[in-house]
Design an enzyme around this catalytic site. Sequence first.
Site, short mmCIF file in Angstrom:
data_model
loop_
_atom_site.label_atom_id
_atom_site.label_comp_id
_atom_site.label_asym_id
_atom_site.label_seq_id
_atom_site.Cartn_x
_atom_site.Cartn_y
_atom_site.Cartn_z
N CYS A 189 0.83 -1.21 0.00
CA CYS A 189 0.00 0.00 0.00
C CYS A 189 0.86 1.25 0.00
O CYS A 189 0.48 2.27 -0.57
CB CYS A 189 -0.93 -0.01 1.20
SG CYS A 189 -2.30 -1.17 1.05
N CYS A 338 15.18 2.99 -3.11
CA CYS A 338 13.72 2.97 -3.31
C CYS A 338 13.09 3.45 -2.01
O CYS A 338 13.66 4.29 -1.31
CB CYS A 338 13.23 1.59 -3.74
SG CYS A 338 13.51 0.29 -2.52
#
Length: 380
Positions: A189, A338
């Site tokens: 999510c 990331c």
Amino acid sequence: MDPTLNADELRRYSRHLVMPEVGREGQERLKSARVLVVGAGGLGSPAAMYLAAAGVGKLGLVEFDRVEESNLQRQVLYGQSDIGSSKIGVAQARLREINPLIEIVAHELKIDSSNAMELVGRYDLVVDGSDNFPTRYLVNDACVLGGIPDVYGSIFRFEGHLAVFDGKQGPCYRCLFPEPPPPGLVPSCAEGGVLGILPGVIGSLQASETIKLLLGIGESLIGRLMIFDALGPRFRELRLKKSPDCPVCSENPTLTELIDYEAFCGTAPEPRPLDDINISVVELARLQDEGRGPKLLDVRTPREWQICRLQGAELLPLQELPGRWQELDPNQEIVVYCHHGHRSARAVDFLRRAGLERVRNLTGGIDAWSREIDPAVPLY
């Protein structure tokens, strides 16, 4: 606990007591019930709140995280003043405020193979509000081995899933998903986003299924997967069958004890020398301060890039890397990052196999940079 309702409880639960499907006997069954909610986040928040309000006598919460600002968009147990606080402490206090007549048990820990069976064994039913595959398989297997139902929910972007897995009466989670997806194939999510209202819908339905099971009323979702599309809006339903080859709930199970679920799902961190493959945010900051900072390569999505980025970084999304890696200078020192370091680790592995030897992974990603180096970089 004495299941007999006292005067305070008779007043509090009066709207239940007048329903023939519940009545005094049903409310006393709820008072005697023991329910464990795994995860006090997006799904666990509404599920726990409604189970507490309904009068479930013993409500256990499993959570080990702290409240972050990005939680507040969907995790309705928490508020602005709770940022930085232990989730389990805030959740316990909030639920006691909702209903002081029940027992709220806080389990501030990470559920894993070493503690799941003992933990699950204290309860009649588990509500799975986890957000990762290792925990979902763990909860499923512990529930099947413990002989109790698992009320499952999951959410992503605009879609929610809901089911009841009970190995004694129907299929389990492994019957639906025999193998986990490859690591990184399904975004979290945090990476893909979720409509803040969606966990409220699915978590409330998890509470509804739990109450039905405890009261023995209605038609449960055992053997069915409900899919909610918030954009429609519409509900769809898939019939599920028990797999005769299921390793945990079939007549001849091959899995009779809990395993290493991080390894099973391919998410266990690989031990690698820090100075060879990985670089810490502290070390990267030191190199930059000395004027020896490497090239920074961001492999997140363009939407994440718009939220925040490291100064001087270049965006090359992971999914585009196989077709564009030749754009990189093989002689240049590169640090790939990331969100948390998982996607960048795969990128580094790919680039090293392609012959770029001076590529390293930023451990902890931009999240660690924000927490340890520069709090001006927004967390998300």
